[in-house]
Design an enzyme around this catalytic site. Structure first.
Site, short mmCIF file in Angstrom:
data_model
loop_
_atom_site.label_atom_id
_atom_site.label_comp_id
_atom_site.label_asym_id
_atom_site.label_seq_id
_atom_site.Cartn_x
_atom_site.Cartn_y
_atom_site.Cartn_z
N ALA A 184 0.81 -1.22 0.00
CA ALA A 184 0.00 0.00 0.00
C ALA A 184 0.84 1.27 0.00
CB ALA A 184 -0.93 0.00 1.20
N ARG A 186 12.52 -2.29 -37.33
CA ARG A 186 11.45 -1.74 -36.48
C ARG A 186 10.24 -2.66 -36.48
NH1 ARG A 186 10.80 3.82 -39.25
NH2 ARG A 186 8.96 3.93 -37.89
N ARG A 244 10.56 7.45 -1.41
CA ARG A 244 12.02 7.59 -1.46
C ARG A 244 12.62 7.21 -2.81
NH1 ARG A 244 13.30 4.14 3.78
NH2 ARG A 244 11.17 3.45 3.38
N ASN A 282 13.99 0.62 -1.42
CA ASN A 282 13.42 1.85 -0.89
C ASN A 282 13.89 3.08 -1.64
OD1 ASN A 282 11.93 0.68 1.39
ND2 ASN A 282 13.97 0.14 2.12
N TYR A 312 16.27 2.14 -46.89
CA TYR A 312 15.06 2.20 -46.06
C TYR A 312 13.95 1.41 -46.75
CZ TYR A 312 10.75 3.57 -43.89
OH TYR A 312 9.54 3.50 -43.27
N LYS A 346 5.37 2.04 -6.15
CA LYS A 346 6.54 1.16 -5.97
C LYS A 346 6.34 -0.29 -6.44
CE LYS A 346 8.62 0.30 -1.80
NZ LYS A 346 9.63 0.51 -0.76
C1 UD1 Z 1 9.68 -2.36 7.84
C2 UD1 Z 1 9.76 -2.87 9.29
C3 UD1 Z 1 11.22 -2.93 9.70
C4 UD1 Z 1 11.99 -3.82 8.76
C5 UD1 Z 1 11.81 -3.37 7.32
C6 UD1 Z 1 12.39 -4.38 6.39
C7 UD1 Z 1 7.74 -2.05 10.41
C8 UD1 Z 1 7.19 -1.09 11.38
N1 UD1 Z 1 9.05 -1.96 10.15
O1 UD1 Z 1 10.21 -1.04 7.83
O2 UD1 Z 1 11.32 -3.44 11.02
O3 UD1 Z 1 13.35 -3.85 9.11
O4 UD1 Z 1 10.41 -3.23 6.99
O5 UD1 Z 1 12.39 -3.90 5.07
O6 UD1 Z 1 7.01 -2.87 9.89
N2 UD1 Z 1 2.97 -0.72 3.91
C9 UD1 Z 1 1.61 -0.82 3.79
N3 UD1 Z 1 0.82 0.00 4.53
C10 UD1 Z 1 1.32 0.90 5.41
C11 UD1 Z 1 2.74 0.99 5.53
C12 UD1 Z 1 3.54 0.16 4.77
O7 UD1 Z 1 1.11 -1.62 3.00
O8 UD1 Z 1 0.55 1.60 6.05
C13 UD1 Z 1 3.81 -1.61 3.10
C14 UD1 Z 1 4.77 -0.89 2.17
O9 UD1 Z 1 4.18 -0.69 0.92
C15 UD1 Z 1 5.95 -1.88 2.09
C16 UD1 Z 1 5.91 -2.59 3.44
O10 UD1 Z 1 4.61 -2.37 3.98
O11 UD1 Z 1 5.78 -2.83 1.07
C17 UD1 Z 1 6.96 -2.09 4.40
O12 UD1 Z 1 6.77 -0.71 4.62
P1 UD1 Z 1 7.99 0.29 4.71
O13 UD1 Z 1 7.48 1.64 4.92
O14 UD1 Z 1 8.91 0.07 3.58
O15 UD1 Z 1 8.65 -0.24 6.08
P2 UD1 Z 1 10.11 0.00 6.57
O16 UD1 Z 1 10.23 1.35 7.12
O17 UD1 Z 1 11.06 -0.42 5.53
CA CA Z 2 10.89 -1.19 3.27
#
Ligand code: UD1
Ligand code: CA
Length: 465
Positions: A12, A338, A17, A232, A371, A24
């Protein structure tokens, strides 16, 4: 339903970043969307027991449309997380919106942005949880650079996971980190989700808080950091693409394709190549490209979504897109085929030849500087240097048809629409704008006049030789 596993893929987030104008999960790595990799890994598990739900939020429609078009073996469900209030909140939404969620023995949670995750790692998690019969297992690893990851903080009572933002200076030194992959007994998860809160530095509901000291949970530390690499930012995407590319290239070597330099050959995961084919460095092979056996692709070629049969030679720096090439053809160097170019067997397309929407029948040749657009060239016809189909009148495109066994002299043009029959001969330097019947000869250039001794009148003497 015993032993059934519900896989939940978190997708989601926005991926801010990455600074790409794209959700993503759909960002491409070596020709495939990130989310496709994780779905493939999950689908390679024993099927009858696994169902998949993807949590979407940002650009929901785009992500869902994309996933619905994948050739998946089973139906993929979607849950919409309207507001992204954290990974824990995403799973709470999944539980609330999926009527059957609690029927599964296990819930396997993973992120959409870890494309290197292998089937073996997923299977190790399943085996481990079943053996230990614990409540949950989280995959961890020792990171070279733990920055940004949640740290695995161990104590006498067990462990907890602390996010970078919430960690103390001493906790930040810990290198064992949370990978974001969790296998959890559903009954435990349902309970644990109820007690999550957002009292932390991000103000989010962290899924990681499901792992509490004192609970019957485990951090299973894996050897390979690479398997868990997440995307990320663009630096991480670059690193992951290198790994994916290397995997693909090694797979090709193992299947009998020769690559001279596996570090510098850019082949999409979707490309298929036959045994005995040799690919030189700096070639770029993309999309649904298929190359047969015993071909040669020299350096600097770009081949996109094209079908190439066996024993074809493609010489340096040729660019081929959406073309079909049958066996024993020779192309380039510096050729451009092409969309809609179709070469039957043993066709030769030489240097600086461009073709578009044209069919070249068996053993026809266009060897230099031409061509050919919207044309049909008959079998064994030889087209000389510098031939041009004048196919465009400024508004519409017109067809040129040249029969078999023709000889088209160098520096000729065919002003389309025009038809040249079989066994015709076009003299060099002719402009053909009228159709020619079978076996005819055409010449359309002014007759040469030669005046002896007149050259000196035209050759200018330079004042400062
Ligand atoms: C998360 C973990 C962290 C871990 C890391 C590994 C948590 C709080 N932290 O951090 O401990 O080391 O992954 O990569 O879980 N997403 C949703 N809904 C939301 C928020 C995020 O679906 O509300 C999804 C994102 O799209 C992504 C995944 O969850 O695919 C992880 O979210 P992200 O924000 O990347 O977490 P990190 O900060 O990397
Ligand atoms: Ca992540």
């Amino acid at each position: 339903m015993s032993d059934r596993i519900s896989v939940v893929i978190l997708a989601a987030g926005k991926g801010t970043r990455l600074k790409l104008n794209q959700p993503k999960p759909l960002v491409k790595a070596v020709g495939r969307a990130l989310v496709d990799y994780i779905i493939s890994a999950v689908e390679s598990l024993d099927h009858d027991k696994v169902d998949i739900t993807v949590i979407t939020g940002h650009a929901k429609e785009l992500v869902e449309d994309h996933i619905n078009q994948l050739p998946s073996k089973n139906k993929i469900n979607f849950v919409h997380q309207r507001e992204q209030k954290g990974t824990g909140h995403a799973v709470q939404e999944y539980m609330a919106q999926s009527p059957n969620a609690s029927d599964y023995t296990y819930t396997f949670i993973m992120c959409a942005d870890t494309p290197l995750l292998s089937k073996a790692t997923l299977e190790n998690m399943i085996t481990r949880l079943k053996q230990k019969d614990s409540s949950a297992v989280c995959a961890s690893f020792v990171a070279q650079n733990p920055h940004g990851y949640g740290r695995i903080i161990k104590s006498d009572k067990g462990f907890k996971i602390t996010e970078e933002k919430d960690a103390s200076e001493s906790e930040k030194l810990i290198k064992e980190v949370n990978s974001g992959l969790y296998l959890i007994k559903t009954s435990y998860l349902v309970d644990a989700l109820k007690s999550l809160d957002d009292n932390n530095a991000s103000g989010e509901f962290y899924l990681t808080d499901v792992f509490k000291p004192g609970a019957d949970v485990e951090a299973l530390c894996f050897d390979s950091e690479e398997d868990f690499l997440g995307v990320n930012d663009l630096v991480q995407l670059h690193r992951i693409e290198r790994s994916l590319r290397l995997r693909k290239n090694i797979e090709l070597l193992e299947s009998g394709v020769r690559l001279i330099d596996i570090e510098n050959t850019y082949i999409d995961t979707s490309v298929e190549i036959g045994e005995g084919t040799l690919i030189h460095p700096n070639s770029v092979l993309q999309g649904q490209t298929k190359i047969g056996k015993n071909c040669v692709v020299e350096s600097g070629c770009v081949i996109k979504s094209s079908e190439i049969d066996s024993d074809v030679s493609i010489y340096a720096n040729s660019y081929i897109e959406k073309a079909k090439i049958q066996s024993h053809c020779q192309i380039g160097p510096y050729a451009r085929l092409r969309e809609g170019s179709h070469l039957a067997e043993s066709v030769k397309i030489g240097n600086f030849v461009e073709s578009k929407k044209s069919f070249f029948d068996t053993a026809s040749k266009v060897s230099h500087l031409s061509y050919v657009g919207d044309a049909e060239i008959g079998a064994r016809t030889n087209i000389g240097c510098g031939f041009i189909t004048c196919n465009y009148d400024g508004a519409n495109k017109h067809k040129t048809k040249i029969g078999s066994d023709c000889f088209i002299g160098s520096d000729s043009q065919a002003i389309a629409p025009v038809e040249i029959g079989d066994e015709c001969f076009v003299a060099s330097g002719s402009t053909i704008n009228q159709s020619m019947p079978k076996g005819s000869f055409a010449i359309s250039r002014t007759r040469q006049t030669t005046k002896e001794g007149l050259a000196k009148k035209f050759i200018k003497k330079k004042s400062n030789p």
